[in-house]
Design a protein around this motif. Sequence first.
Motif, PDB file in Angstrom:
ATOM      1  N   ALA A  71      82.131  -7.449 154.499  1.00 12.46           N
ATOM      2  CA  ALA A  71      82.632  -7.458 153.117  1.00 12.46           C
ATOM      3  C   ALA A  71      82.728  -8.879 152.583  1.00 12.46           C
ATOM      4  O   ALA A  71      82.359  -9.158 151.429  1.00 12.46           O
ATOM      5  N   GLY A  72      83.229  -9.796 153.408  1.00 13.73           N
ATOM      6  CA  GLY A  72      83.300 -11.190 152.988  1.00 13.73           C
ATOM      7  C   GLY A  72      81.934 -11.778 152.726  1.00 13.73           C
ATOM      8  O   GLY A  72      81.742 -12.528 151.752  1.00 13.73           O
ATOM      9  N   ALA A  99      85.199 -23.407 155.577  1.00 16.08           N
ATOM     10  CA  ALA A  99      85.929 -22.132 155.484  1.00 16.08           C
ATOM     11  C   ALA A  99      85.693 -21.280 156.721  1.00 16.08           C
ATOM     12  O   ALA A  99      86.633 -20.735 157.318  1.00 16.08           O
ATOM     13  N   ALA A 100      84.426 -21.171 157.132  1.00 21.00           N
ATOM     14  CA  ALA A 100      84.110 -20.376 158.322  1.00 21.00           C
ATOM     15  C   ALA A 100      84.698 -21.018 159.573  1.00 21.00           C
ATOM     16  O   ALA A 100      85.155 -20.324 160.489  1.00 21.00           O
ATOM     17  N   GLY A 101      84.691 -22.360 159.608  1.00 21.89           N
ATOM     18  CA  GLY A 101      85.279 -23.048 160.752  1.00 21.89           C
ATOM     19  C   GLY A 101      86.775 -22.826 160.846  1.00 21.89           C
ATOM     20  O   GLY A 101      87.327 -22.647 161.936  1.00 21.89           O
ATOM     21  N   ALA A 102      87.465 -22.821 159.708  1.00 24.42           N
ATOM     22  CA  ALA A 102      88.910 -22.576 159.707  1.00 24.42           C
ATOM     23  C   ALA A 102      89.233 -21.142 160.098  1.00 24.42           C
ATOM     24  O   ALA A 102      90.309 -20.856 160.641  1.00 24.42           O
ATOM     25  N   ALA A 103      88.304 -20.220 159.825  1.00 26.40           N
ATOM     26  CA  ALA A 103      88.556 -18.812 160.131  1.00 26.40           C
ATOM     27  C   ALA A 103      88.596 -18.541 161.631  1.00 26.40           C
ATOM     28  O   ALA A 103      89.332 -17.656 162.083  1.00 26.40           O
ATOM     29  N   ALA A 104      87.808 -19.302 162.405  1.00 27.21           N
ATOM     30  CA  ALA A 104      87.711 -19.021 163.839  1.00 27.21           C
ATOM     31  C   ALA A 104      89.057 -19.133 164.559  1.00 27.21           C
ATOM     32  O   ALA A 104      89.453 -18.201 165.286  1.00 27.21           O
ATOM     33  N   PRO A 105      89.809 -20.236 164.412  1.00 19.96           N
ATOM     34  CA  PRO A 105      91.118 -20.272 165.083  1.00 19.96           C
ATOM     35  C   PRO A 105      92.104 -19.257 164.528  1.00 19.96           C
ATOM     36  O   PRO A 105      93.004 -18.801 165.251  1.00 19.96           O
ATOM     37  N   ALA A 121      90.950 -13.236 158.464  1.00 17.22           N
ATOM     38  CA  ALA A 121      90.179 -14.380 158.915  1.00 17.22           C
ATOM     39  C   ALA A 121      88.707 -14.012 159.098  1.00 17.22           C
ATOM     40  O   ALA A 121      87.813 -14.822 158.815  1.00 17.22           O
ATOM     41  N   ALA A 122      88.432 -12.793 159.563  1.00 15.69           N
ATOM     42  CA  ALA A 122      87.047 -12.345 159.712  1.00 15.69           C
ATOM     43  C   ALA A 122      86.359 -12.268 158.351  1.00 15.69           C
ATOM     44  O   ALA A 122      85.177 -12.613 158.216  1.00 15.69           O
TER      45      ALA A 122
END
Length: 435
Positions: A71-72, A99-105, A121-122
Motif C-alpha cells: 500500500a505504501g 524514509a525507507a532507512g528510518a522504517a527498518a529500525p 513502518a512497513a
Amino acid sequence: MPISPIPTTASEDLPGKQRPVLLDAAFLRLWTGATASGLATWALPFVLGFAVLDRTLTATDLGLLLAARTAGFLAAVPVAGVLADRHSRRGVVLWAGLAAGAAAPLIAAGLGRSVLLAASAAALAGAGQGACRPAFQALTAEVVDAGRRQQANAAMTLAVRVTTLTGPSLTALLAVFLDTRALLLGIGLLWLVAALVPGPGAHAGTRTEDAPCAEGPGRVSFLAEFADGVREARRHPWFIAGLAALTAVIATGYSATGVALPLVSRDEYGTEVVLAGAMTAYTAGALAAALLIARWRPRSQGWTALAGLAAYGFAPLSLMVLVHPVVVMAAYAVAGIGIELFNVPWFTATQREVAPDKLARVSSLDFLLSYGLAPVGLVLIAPAVDAFGTQAVLAVCALTCFTAPAVAALVPSARHFSHRSETPSGAEREAGGAA
C-alpha cells in the motif's frame, strides 16, 4: 511537442568504441545506490520470513506487514513521479532512501511488541521503495549520455538479477550469526547507501519551458501535474500498448510463477527441486540477456522487445502437463531471457522518447500499473485454480502472455518504440529528444 534529436558524436553511433558506463564515476555512484535499494527492497520480505520461522511474527502478521508495504509503495509512486519532475530527482532519491532507512529500525522495534508500529513502518518502507523507482529512472537519463543509456539500463537490471541470485544464500548465511532485528538494521544501512551515495544529475534542474513552476501563486496542483504526465504517456501509442501488454503479462505470468509453480512442484513432481531449479534458471536467463542487450541493437527494437515479453508465456505453458523437470527449467530460462530483452529497450526508449520534464511521471505510471496490479493477479489466481482447475488457469495465463504483446505489436509505432515512421539509426536511436 515534436522531438528533435540531441546532437551526438560519431563515437555514440558505435557502442563498441564507447567508454564502459560503469567506468563513469557519476553512473557508478548511481548504480551503487540503485543496487543497494534493490537489495534492501528484496531483503525485507525475506527477513520478515525469518521472523515467522523464529516465531517473533505470526503468518497473519506477516501478511499484514507485506500488505502495508505494498500500500505504501502504490501510494508513493505517483507522488514521487510528480515531485521528481517538479524538483530535484536526486532530492527525491535522498528523502525516499532516508524514509525507507528510518522504517527498518521501526519495524525491528515493533516485532513481537506492536503490530501497529511494525505495519506503519512497513508502509513507510514501501513508500520509500516506491518513491525511488521513478526518481532513479529519470535520474539515469540525467547522469548518462544518450548513447550509453541502453548499456546503463542493462547494468541496472544486471545488478537486480545478481542480487536475486545471490541474495537468498547471503541472507541465510548472515542469519546464522545475526537475529532478525540485526538483519533489519542492516537493511536500514543499505537504504542509507541508496540515499547518500548517488550524485546529482549532470543536467539537474533542467526542465523544458512548459514545466510547471515550483513556486508562486500560479503553481499547478498535484493532480493536474500527474494528469499532464498521463497526457504525455498517451502521446506515445507504443508506450500505452506496451504498458498494457506488460501489465497483462505480469498479472498472469508472474501470478502463475508465484502461485502455480510451487503447487505443481509439490503436487506433480513431489519435490521442491523443480521450484528452485525453475527460479534459478529464470534468473540465469535474465542475466545472460542483460549481458546481451547491453551491446545488441536490434533493428526493430520494439518488436524484438515485445517478442521477448511474449516468451514469458512458455513458463505457464510448461506447467500444464507433466514433463521432465529440465523442460520446466528450460522454459523458465527462456522466460528470463525474454523479460530482459523487453525491459532494457523499454526503459531506454522511455528515456529517449518522453519529454524530459515529464519522464518521472510517465515512469511512475509505468510502475504503478505494471507492478501495482501484480498483487491483484496473485490474489485471484488461487481462487481461480480452485474454481476452474490448474490446467485451465495456466492455459489462460499462457494465452494472455502470448497474445497481449502480439496485439501491442500491431500499433505502428511499436515496431521501433518510437513515433518516428522510419527506423532510428545509430546514435539517434539512443539519443531521443528534447520536447
